[in-house]
Design a protein around this motif. Structure first.
Motif, PDB file in Angstrom:
ATOM      1  N   ILE A 140       0.856  -1.188   0.000  1.00  0.00           N
ATOM      2  CA  ILE A 140       0.000   0.000   0.000  1.00  0.00           C
ATOM      3  C   ILE A 140       0.893   1.239   0.000  1.00  0.00           C
ATOM      4  O   ILE A 140       1.770   1.374   0.859  1.00  0.00           O
ATOM      5  CB  ILE A 140      -0.902   0.039   1.251  1.00  0.00           C
ATOM      6  CG1 ILE A 140      -1.765  -1.224   1.304  1.00  0.00           C
ATOM      7  CG2 ILE A 140      -1.766   1.283   1.267  1.00  0.00           C
ATOM      8  CD1 ILE A 140      -2.526  -1.389   2.600  1.00  0.00           C
ATOM      9  N   THR A 141       0.688   2.090  -0.978  1.00  0.00           N
ATOM     10  CA  THR A 141       1.444   3.346  -1.017  1.00  0.00           C
ATOM     11  C   THR A 141       0.462   4.496  -0.854  1.00  0.00           C
ATOM     12  O   THR A 141      -0.752   4.285  -0.790  1.00  0.00           O
ATOM     13  CB  THR A 141       2.156   3.521  -2.369  1.00  0.00           C
ATOM     14  OG1 THR A 141       1.138   3.619  -3.365  1.00  0.00           O
ATOM     15  CG2 THR A 141       3.083   2.366  -2.683  1.00  0.00           C
ATOM     16  N   LEU A 142       1.005   5.708  -0.831  1.00  0.00           N
ATOM     17  CA  LEU A 142       0.128   6.876  -0.760  1.00  0.00           C
ATOM     18  C   LEU A 142      -0.798   6.940  -1.957  1.00  0.00           C
ATOM     19  O   LEU A 142      -1.971   7.288  -1.838  1.00  0.00           O
ATOM     20  CB  LEU A 142       0.967   8.149  -0.725  1.00  0.00           C
ATOM     21  CG  LEU A 142       1.370   8.588   0.662  1.00  0.00           C
ATOM     22  CD1 LEU A 142       2.349   9.734   0.558  1.00  0.00           C
ATOM     23  CD2 LEU A 142       0.147   9.010   1.456  1.00  0.00           C
ATOM     24  N   ASP A 143      -0.241   6.566  -3.128  1.00  0.00           N
ATOM     25  CA  ASP A 143      -1.076   6.568  -4.327  1.00  0.00           C
ATOM     26  C   ASP A 143      -2.249   5.606  -4.165  1.00  0.00           C
ATOM     27  O   ASP A 143      -3.368   5.903  -4.595  1.00  0.00           O
ATOM     28  CB  ASP A 143      -0.252   6.181  -5.562  1.00  0.00           C
ATOM     29  CG  ASP A 143       0.684   7.306  -5.968  1.00  0.00           C
ATOM     30  OD1 ASP A 143       0.386   8.470  -5.602  1.00  0.00           O
ATOM     31  OD2 ASP A 143       1.725   7.040  -6.604  1.00  0.00           O
ATOM     32  N   THR A 144      -1.968   4.463  -3.524  1.00  0.00           N
ATOM     33  CA  THR A 144      -3.057   3.511  -3.287  1.00  0.00           C
ATOM     34  C   THR A 144      -4.155   4.194  -2.469  1.00  0.00           C
ATOM     35  O   THR A 144      -5.335   4.138  -2.816  1.00  0.00           O
ATOM     36  CB  THR A 144      -2.554   2.286  -2.480  1.00  0.00           C
ATOM     37  OG1 THR A 144      -1.248   1.933  -2.920  1.00  0.00           O
ATOM     38  CG2 THR A 144      -3.498   1.145  -2.551  1.00  0.00           C
ATOM     39  N   LEU A 145      -3.737   4.839  -1.377  1.00  0.00           N
ATOM     40  CA  LEU A 145      -4.730   5.484  -0.512  1.00  0.00           C
ATOM     41  C   LEU A 145      -5.504   6.554  -1.273  1.00  0.00           C
ATOM     42  O   LEU A 145      -6.718   6.679  -1.123  1.00  0.00           O
ATOM     43  CB  LEU A 145      -4.061   6.123   0.706  1.00  0.00           C
ATOM     44  CG  LEU A 145      -3.416   5.168   1.727  1.00  0.00           C
ATOM     45  CD1 LEU A 145      -2.877   5.957   2.907  1.00  0.00           C
ATOM     46  CD2 LEU A 145      -4.411   4.115   2.201  1.00  0.00           C
ATOM     47  N   ASN A 146      -4.774   7.309  -2.083  1.00  0.00           N
ATOM     48  CA  ASN A 146      -5.429   8.383  -2.835  1.00  0.00           C
ATOM     49  C   ASN A 146      -6.463   7.850  -3.815  1.00  0.00           C
ATOM     50  O   ASN A 146      -7.395   8.549  -4.185  1.00  0.00           O
ATOM     51  CB  ASN A 146      -4.395   9.224  -3.600  1.00  0.00           C
ATOM     52  CG  ASN A 146      -3.538  10.021  -2.648  1.00  0.00           C
ATOM     53  OD1 ASN A 146      -3.915  10.209  -1.491  1.00  0.00           O
ATOM     54  ND2 ASN A 146      -2.379  10.468  -3.099  1.00  0.00           N
ATOM     55  N   GLU A 147      -6.280   6.603  -4.257  1.00  0.00           N
ATOM     56  CA  GLU A 147      -7.276   5.991  -5.130  1.00  0.00           C
ATOM     57  C   GLU A 147      -8.397   5.346  -4.334  1.00  0.00           C
ATOM     58  O   GLU A 147      -9.564   5.467  -4.672  1.00  0.00           O
ATOM     59  CB  GLU A 147      -6.623   4.883  -5.959  1.00  0.00           C
ATOM     60  CG  GLU A 147      -6.153   5.338  -7.307  1.00  0.00           C
ATOM     61  CD  GLU A 147      -5.330   4.241  -7.966  1.00  0.00           C
ATOM     62  OE1 GLU A 147      -5.673   3.046  -7.834  1.00  0.00           O
ATOM     63  OE2 GLU A 147      -4.311   4.599  -8.593  1.00  0.00           O
ATOM     64  N   GLU A 148      -8.014   4.654  -3.266  1.00  0.00           N
ATOM     65  CA  GLU A 148      -8.987   3.812  -2.572  1.00  0.00           C
ATOM     66  C   GLU A 148     -10.023   4.604  -1.773  1.00  0.00           C
ATOM     67  O   GLU A 148     -11.189   4.255  -1.760  1.00  0.00           O
ATOM     68  CB  GLU A 148      -8.267   2.821  -1.641  1.00  0.00           C
ATOM     69  CG  GLU A 148      -7.376   1.842  -2.375  1.00  0.00           C
ATOM     70  CD  GLU A 148      -8.154   0.835  -3.219  1.00  0.00           C
ATOM     71  OE1 GLU A 148      -8.191   1.035  -4.449  1.00  0.00           O
ATOM     72  OE2 GLU A 148      -8.723  -0.117  -2.657  1.00  0.00           O
ATOM     73  N   TYR A 149      -9.588   5.655  -1.110  1.00  0.00           N
ATOM     74  CA  TYR A 149     -10.576   6.371  -0.303  1.00  0.00           C
ATOM     75  C   TYR A 149     -11.678   7.007  -1.156  1.00  0.00           C
ATOM     76  O   TYR A 149     -12.860   6.784  -0.882  1.00  0.00           O
ATOM     77  CB  TYR A 149      -9.941   7.408   0.647  1.00  0.00           C
ATOM     78  CG  TYR A 149     -11.020   8.241   1.276  1.00  0.00           C
ATOM     79  CD1 TYR A 149     -11.862   7.692   2.248  1.00  0.00           C
ATOM     80  CD2 TYR A 149     -11.301   9.528   0.816  1.00  0.00           C
ATOM     81  CE1 TYR A 149     -12.927   8.408   2.757  1.00  0.00           C
ATOM     82  CE2 TYR A 149     -12.363  10.253   1.308  1.00  0.00           C
ATOM     83  CZ  TYR A 149     -13.178   9.694   2.284  1.00  0.00           C
ATOM     84  OH  TYR A 149     -14.231  10.396   2.775  1.00  0.00           O
ATOM     85  N   PRO A 150     -11.312   7.765  -2.227  1.00  0.00           N
ATOM     86  CA  PRO A 150     -12.387   8.358  -3.039  1.00  0.00           C
ATOM     87  C   PRO A 150     -13.322   7.286  -3.617  1.00  0.00           C
ATOM     88  O   PRO A 150     -14.531   7.483  -3.698  1.00  0.00           O
ATOM     89  CB  PRO A 150     -11.636   9.084  -4.153  1.00  0.00           C
ATOM     90  CG  PRO A 150     -10.266   9.312  -3.632  1.00  0.00           C
ATOM     91  CD  PRO A 150      -9.978   8.181  -2.699  1.00  0.00           C
ATOM     92  N   LYS A 151     -12.739   6.140  -3.985  1.00  0.00           N
ATOM     93  CA  LYS A 151     -13.541   5.038  -4.516  1.00  0.00           C
ATOM     94  C   LYS A 151     -14.562   4.585  -3.463  1.00  0.00           C
ATOM     95  O   LYS A 151     -15.746   4.458  -3.742  1.00  0.00           O
ATOM     96  CB  LYS A 151     -12.584   3.875  -4.811  1.00  0.00           C
ATOM     97  CG  LYS A 151     -12.911   3.040  -6.012  1.00  0.00           C
ATOM     98  CD  LYS A 151     -11.635   2.345  -6.480  1.00  0.00           C
ATOM     99  CE  LYS A 151     -11.751   0.863  -6.638  1.00  0.00           C
ATOM    100  NZ  LYS A 151     -10.469   0.208  -6.932  1.00  0.00           N
ATOM    101  N   ALA A 152     -14.061   4.405  -2.244  1.00  0.00           N
ATOM    102  CA  ALA A 152     -14.919   3.938  -1.153  1.00  0.00           C
ATOM    103  C   ALA A 152     -15.987   4.975  -0.831  1.00  0.00           C
ATOM    104  O   ALA A 152     -17.138   4.641  -0.558  1.00  0.00           O
ATOM    105  CB  ALA A 152     -14.064   3.659   0.080  1.00  0.00           C
TER     106      ALA A 152
END
Ligand code: ARG
Length: 584
Positions: free
Chosen positions: A189-201
């Motif tokens: 998990i990287t910052l980019d992952t978080l930046n994608e996953e939260y808006p998706k959720a």
């Protein structure tokens, strides 16, 4: 040496001498030509003593004859005009050069103040909505410190809410957490992952109720410290906080405490019990709530079919525990006040948070006062701020209509600063461009009354001319270069020319504006006064030949006055959280 106090004192003496009530002394700045201050007391005095206002004005002016600091004259219909004397202005400037702090009127009582600002949310990327709180908060912290208070700044990260459960649930669905659950291997998990996953959720929660339920459940698991949820949460938090720290560092914002909502977790049960024991909490639809409405508030309006219940003067109850038994936003804020009072016992807590949370802070304040968690003497203040708009007057967005990331804004304004520097023949200076870019952004914000919206105009903010941060920085750089070229030691300031006089008056106004900004909890007065000083210096710089001045004393006076301006502008910028580069 508080100039206004000196003038008031002289007037009070004159009033007393004439047998008039000295409490009726009122003075204000005047914009009229040849007038610095105006005294408007004569009408009130006339009423009280049954005389003609103009006669009283003449009497007072007569009694003030021979005053060293100023010349007083009568102006129709019955004002007293005050013009500061050149000798007094010279004294003021010499004092500014020696000890600028002495010109700032500071409050007598020193307070311990907690400043709550920043408030970034873990797992969510910082965007333009997160710009104002750290900018205003940092500047106010510095101003409060300058005023002699003890300031403890705490960024109060948003790290205990539903966004954590949402991110976790989404990460699980996308196969990142298999290792944590003992079902295989984790995906990195990287910052980019978080930046994608939260808006998706976040999008998914409004259309997928099963997913929302899972996210709520995971939030609760985190809040209860259950594994593996808590470990995953800690890992995500660490990753995200590292980035948040970098962002705040770029903005030049510092915090004494990097606490979050979660830091208050150990106090939540205790706090909930206080409400229960004092019979302040009750159950409603499975949730635990505290009524905080007062008489005349939250009055139910006639309910219309198919519409939710509406209220006159709405003041909803504080929700301490949701129907799922989760801690709410208000719960963590209340527990945080409890924790702060236990460990720091501040006289005052100041929140610098968006105006949309006004109701929240009223609710929280009422709740802690009701429960005695905050005693009646403790001041709890919410300084709210408006929205950053684009030139179209609507919330600032990217061309494609998306929220702008904080990093992108910083890059945009820094590259605009770089272009301006290039025009001045300075290339390859990233540090300087950042100082100017961040300075431009901060000044562009702080120049406005905090509670108002403003238009984010990169070209205007980054301009080296006008009411901008770079203009003031540029004034400082000009003074540095003048002093280097002049090759003369400082000496005594003697104010003679009109250009010098204007500077002196603007210095007085600048030091006054620290107090005004402090009283207003808004830095707009300080920004404007710094601009006016810089602009009066530009007049001096353009009209007065400093370097070729042959009279040594006069040249020394010019240099010293320039240094006094430089120090004062530095103090102003430093308070605003803006750096003053040597050269630009
Ligand atoms: N994290 C919050 C938000 O993004 C701001 C926190 C403000 N401070 C506080 N003590 N509630 O809205």
């Amino acid at each position: 040496m508080i100039v206004k106090d000196i003038i008031v004192e002289k007037l009070e003496k004159a009033f007393e001498k004439l047998g008039y009530d000295k409490n009726l002394v009122i003075i204000s700045y005047s914009n009229a030509q040849g007038v610095d201050y105006q005294c408007n007391s004569c009408f009130a005095l006339a009423k009280k003593y049954g005389k003609k206002p103009i006669d009283i004005a003449s009497e007072i002016v007569e009694a003030l004859k021979g005053t060293y600091e100023f010349i007083a004259t009568v102006s129709a219909p019955a004002f007293i005009n005050i013009l500061l004397s050149m000798d007094f202005l010279s004294d003021v400037c010499n004092e500014v050069y020696k000890n600028p702090q002495k010109l700032i009127k500071k409050p007598q009582k020193k307070l311990k103040v907690v400043m709550d600002y920043g408030g970034a949310n873990v797992a969510k990327e910082l965007h333009i909505g997160h710009l104002r709180s750290p900018i205003i908060g940092e500047a106010l912290s510095r101003l409060y410190k300058l005023m002699g208070h003890e300031v403890i700044s705490d960024t109060h990260l948003g790290d205990w809410g539903l966004q954590m459960g949402l991110t976790l649930a989404q990460l699980e669905d996308d196969g990142y957490l298999e290792g944590y659950f003992g079902r295989g291997k984790n995906k990195q998990i990287t910052l980019d992952t978080l930046n994608e996953e939260y808006p998706k959720a976040s999008k998914r929660k409004s259309v997928d109720s099963e997913f929302k339920k899972k996210a709520e459940k995971y939030t609760l698991c985190i809040q209860r410290g259950e594994q593996p949820f808590f470990t995953i949460y800690q890992d995500i938090r660490e990753l995200s906080v590292k980035k948040i720290k970098e962002n705040y560092q770029t903005l030049g914002c510092t915090f004494d405490l990097w606490y979050g909502e979660s830091t208050a977790y150990p106090y939540i049960e205790k706090v909930v019990n206080i409400f229960k024991d004092k019979n302040l909490a009750r159950e409603s639809e499975g949730a635990l709530i505290v009524d905080v409405a007062r008489e005349g508030e939250n009055i139910p309006l006639p309910k219309k079919e198919g519409e939710p219940q509406r209220y006159k003067n709405p003041m909803p109850p504080v929700i301490l525990k949701s129907h799922l038994d989760a801690d709410m936003y208000a719960t963590t804020d209340i527990a945080t006040i409890y924790m702060r009072n236990l460990h720091k016992a501040p006289d005052k807590i100041i929140y610098i948070v968006d105006f949309r949370q006004m109701l929240h802070f009223v609710q929280v304040t009422r709740a802690v006062k009701l429960a005695g968690i905050s005693d009646e003497n403790q001041e709890i203040v919410h300084i709210n701020y408006g929205t950053i708009n684009g030139k179209d007057g609507k919330a600032f967005k990217t061309r494609s209509g998306e929220v702008v990331k904080l990093e992108d804004i910083i890059n945009m304004i820094t590259s605009s600063a770089k272009n301006k520097l290039k025009e001045n023949g300075i290339v390859d200076n990233d540090k300087l461009a950042l100082q100017i870019g961040v300075g431009a952004m901060k000044f562009g914000d702080l120049l406005n009354v905090a509670s108002k919206d403003y238009i984010f105009d990169i070209d205007k903010f980054a301009s080296f001319e006008g009411k901008t941060g770079p203009y003031i920085q540029y004034t400082g750089a000009r003074i540095n270069s003048l002093i280097n070229k002049a090759n003369e030691k400082p000496g005594k300031i003697s104010i003679e020319k009109n250009e010098e006089r204007n500077i002196a008056v603007n210095l007085i106004k600048l030091f006054d504006s620290f107090t005004t900004s402090y009283n207003d909890n808004s830095l707009n007065s300080l920004c404007l006064a710094a601009y006016n000083l810089a602009s009066s210096y530009a007049q001096f710089y353009n009209n007065v030949k400093v370097i070729s001045e042959s009279n040594k004393e006069k040249k020394q006076s010019y240099i010293t006055l320039s240094l006094a301006v430089l120090d004062s502008l530095k103090l102003a910028l430093n308070t605003l959280g803006i750096e003053m580069p040597e050269k630009m």
